[in-house]
Design a protein around this motif. Structure first.
Motif, PDB file in Angstrom:
ATOM      1  N   PHE A  79       0.850  -1.186   0.000  1.00 10.94           N
ATOM      2  CA  PHE A  79       0.000   0.000   0.000  1.00 10.94           C
ATOM      3  C   PHE A  79       0.888   1.241   0.000  1.00 10.94           C
ATOM      4  O   PHE A  79       2.093   1.169   0.186  1.00 10.94           O
ATOM      5  CB  PHE A  79      -0.907   0.009   1.236  1.00 10.94           C
ATOM      6  N   THR A  80       0.290   2.395  -0.195  1.00 17.57           N
ATOM      7  CA  THR A  80       1.021   3.647  -0.069  1.00 17.57           C
ATOM      8  C   THR A  80       0.257   4.590   0.843  1.00 17.57           C
ATOM      9  O   THR A  80      -0.824   4.260   1.348  1.00 17.57           O
ATOM     10  CB  THR A  80       1.278   4.291  -1.443  1.00 17.57           C
ATOM     11  N   SER A  81       0.828   5.764   1.063  1.00 17.51           N
ATOM     12  CA  SER A  81       0.206   6.767   1.923  1.00 17.51           C
ATOM     13  C   SER A  81       0.525   8.140   1.363  1.00 17.51           C
ATOM     14  O   SER A  81       1.482   8.314   0.602  1.00 17.51           O
ATOM     15  CB  SER A  81       0.733   6.641   3.360  1.00 17.51           C
ATOM     16  N   ALA A  82      -0.253   9.114   1.777  1.00 14.84           N
ATOM     17  CA  ALA A  82      -0.028  10.475   1.300  1.00 14.84           C
ATOM     18  C   ALA A  82       1.362  11.000   1.670  1.00 14.84           C
ATOM     19  O   ALA A  82       2.023  11.635   0.839  1.00 14.84           O
ATOM     20  CB  ALA A  82      -1.119  11.408   1.837  1.00 14.84           C
ATOM     21  N   PRO A  83       1.873  10.753   2.905  1.00 15.83           N
ATOM     22  CA  PRO A  83       3.222  11.246   3.216  1.00 15.83           C
ATOM     23  C   PRO A  83       4.297  10.667   2.299  1.00 15.83           C
ATOM     24  O   PRO A  83       5.235  11.375   1.917  1.00 15.83           O
ATOM     25  CB  PRO A  83       3.437  10.802   4.670  1.00 15.83           C
ATOM     26  N   GLN A  84       4.161   9.391   1.917  1.00 20.39           N
ATOM     27  CA  GLN A  84       5.168   8.785   1.039  1.00 20.39           C
ATOM     28  C   GLN A  84       5.180   9.467  -0.323  1.00 20.39           C
ATOM     29  O   GLN A  84       6.244   9.817  -0.847  1.00 20.39           O
ATOM     30  CB  GLN A  84       4.873   7.294   0.865  1.00 20.39           C
ATOM     31  N   VAL A  85       4.017   9.683  -0.882  1.00 22.01           N
ATOM     32  CA  VAL A  85       3.930  10.300  -2.207  1.00 22.01           C
ATOM     33  C   VAL A  85       4.420  11.748  -2.159  1.00 22.01           C
ATOM     34  O   VAL A  85       5.200  12.182  -3.020  1.00 22.01           O
ATOM     35  CB  VAL A  85       2.482  10.235  -2.736  1.00 22.01           C
ATOM     36  N   GLU A  86       3.992  12.492  -1.158  1.00 25.51           N
ATOM     37  CA  GLU A  86       4.408  13.894  -1.069  1.00 25.51           C
ATOM     38  C   GLU A  86       5.914  14.017  -0.862  1.00 25.51           C
ATOM     39  O   GLU A  86       6.570  14.885  -1.466  1.00 25.51           O
ATOM     40  CB  GLU A  86       3.677  14.601   0.069  1.00 25.51           C
ATOM     41  N   LEU A  87       6.484  13.147  -0.035  1.00 23.49           N
ATOM     42  CA  LEU A  87       7.924  13.219   0.200  1.00 23.49           C
ATOM     43  C   LEU A  87       8.697  12.935  -1.086  1.00 23.49           C
ATOM     44  O   LEU A  87       9.666  13.634  -1.399  1.00 23.49           O
ATOM     45  CB  LEU A  87       8.332  12.230   1.290  1.00 23.49           C
ATOM     46  N   ALA A  88       8.274  11.936  -1.833  1.00 24.14           N
ATOM     47  CA  ALA A  88       8.945  11.646  -3.106  1.00 24.14           C
ATOM     48  C   ALA A  88       8.886  12.859  -4.028  1.00 24.14           C
ATOM     49  O   ALA A  88       9.889  13.223  -4.659  1.00 24.14           O
ATOM     50  CB  ALA A  88       8.296  10.433  -3.770  1.00 24.14           C
TER      51      ALA A  88
END
Length: 391
Positions: A79-88
């Motif tokens: 799964f993913t999360s909003a913090p992971q996507v934003e940090l990338a």
């Protein structure tokens, strides 16, 4: 027996002897200050080896981790999360190039992942600079030149060639059409803060392009604002293919990252690499808090100002022969091999520094280090050298 001595004895009985005896038992920290188990206060000029970008117990980091952990902690890589996507997105934007990110848990893991990424070029030869440090896992150790680290674990993963750091001719001679990647630190931290000579990174870019090799910058220690830029290579104008990050990225919370730019972004296919904990929501929330705080508190500019002040004060003593670095990544050379004694004397005076080589001292304090602490350390510096027997 003091509480500190008791804990050090228990440490010796219960932990593997991979680091030698701990210098101190620390119990708490605030900003750029820490306290040991006996209550003594120190100014932390090492920052967990360039990790604690926001110092200790910064409210923004504490809040980000606490809030995220109370909402969503571990979710695995299914799964993913909003913090992971934003940090990338933020890390790629700082690089100024199109690309994709992979998250790990440390600098060594990031370099392991990047090492595997280079194999996807269908080449195996990697050219690495002497004096570089890229980690202690087997793959990362294969990329680290120091023989004392390597010898007990050889044979290591092969086809790695070492060349003198800063030597453009040696680099050009080593890279061939079989080279998968050229790996460099823009500033070598473990070697005592050695800065790449003017034009060296650009020369590495040219040589890599001539032979179709990837250019990989290890920014594990030098990245995330430590030098006054998000990445230490940015002032050179050179755009690498791969960047590895960790240390200051999470401000003390474990996280590492690989940025693949351009063609390197799509070298990995599903199943080529993975991690259970890498990119978890808490680590990514911590890293985002670091990024936002560096921005909101103007810490890039502060790192430059505080670093300039430290370098000017340190070189003023004739027993210091050279001071190097950018921002708050600083190395200095002593007139004699008393670096260990200087580290001990500094600790006695209430300052934590590091001695990476017998003549060299390294400083990598929190980016929040205050001017008062800088001035107090510089005032104490001559006495520290006196006590260490440097003359």
């Amino acid at each position: 027996m003091t509480e500190q001595q008791a804990l050090q004895e228990r440490y010796a009985d219960s932990l593997m002897n991979t680091f030698g005896p701990p210098k101190l038992v620390l119990t708490r920290g605030e900003g750029a200050h820490v306290w040991d188990a006996d209550g003594k206060e120190y100014v932390d000029l090492l920052g967990g080896i360039a990790v604690n970008a926001l110092g200790h117990a910064h409210p923004a980091l504490v809040e980000a981790v606490t809030t995220q952990l109370s909402t969503l902690g571990h979710i695995s890589n299914f799964f993913t999360s909003a913090p992971q996507v934003e940090l990338a997105e933020r890390l790629l934007a700082f690089a100024g190039a199109e690309g994709k990110a992979f998250f790990a848990n440390s600098g060594a893991e990031a370099n392991e992942a990047a090492f595997k990424l280079t194999r996807r070029t269908e080449r195996t030869h990697v050219v690495v600079a002497e004096g570089g440090f890229h980690g202690r896992t087997m793959g990362a150790l294969a990329l680290t030149s120091k023989q004392a680290y390597r010898a007990p674990f050889e044979p290591l993963p092969g086809h790695v060639e070492f060349v003198p750091y800063g030597d453009e001719a040696a680099l050009a001679a080593a890279v061939t059409d079989d080279t998968a990647a050229v790996l460099l630190e823009p500033i070598q931290g473990e070697a005592g803060v050695v800065v790449a000579p003017e034009g060296y990174l650009a020369a590495a870019r040219r040589v890599a392009d001539e032979h179709g090799a990837l250019l990989w910058f290890d920014e594990v220690q030098s990245g995330m604002g430590r030098t006054g830029s998000w990445y230490a290579h940015l002032p050179s104008g050179v755009v690498p293919d791969v960047i590895t990050l960790a240390k200051g990225l999470g401000g003390g919370f474990p996280i590492g990252a690989v940025l693949g730019l351009g063609r390197a972004a799509d070298l990995f296919d599903p199943g080529n690499h993975g991690t259970t904990f890498g990119g978890n929501p808490v680590a990514c929330a911590a890293a985002l808090a670091v990024v936002r705080t560096i921005e909101s508190e103007g810490l890039l500019a502060h790192a430059v100002e505080a670093g300039d002040r430290l370098r000017a004060g340190l070189i003023a003593d004739p027993r210091v022969t050279e001071v190097r670095g950018e921002g708050l990544l600083i190395g200095l050379d002593l007139v004699s091999e008393h670096a260990a004694e200087v580290t001990a004397a500094a600790m006695a005076h209430g300052y934590i520094v590091n001695n990476p080589t017998p003549r060299r001292i390294r400083l990598a304090p929190p980016l929040v280090l205050g001017t008062a602490d800088v001035d107090a350390f510089l005032a104490a510096w001559p006495r520290i050298l006196d006590d260490a027997g440097v003359s």
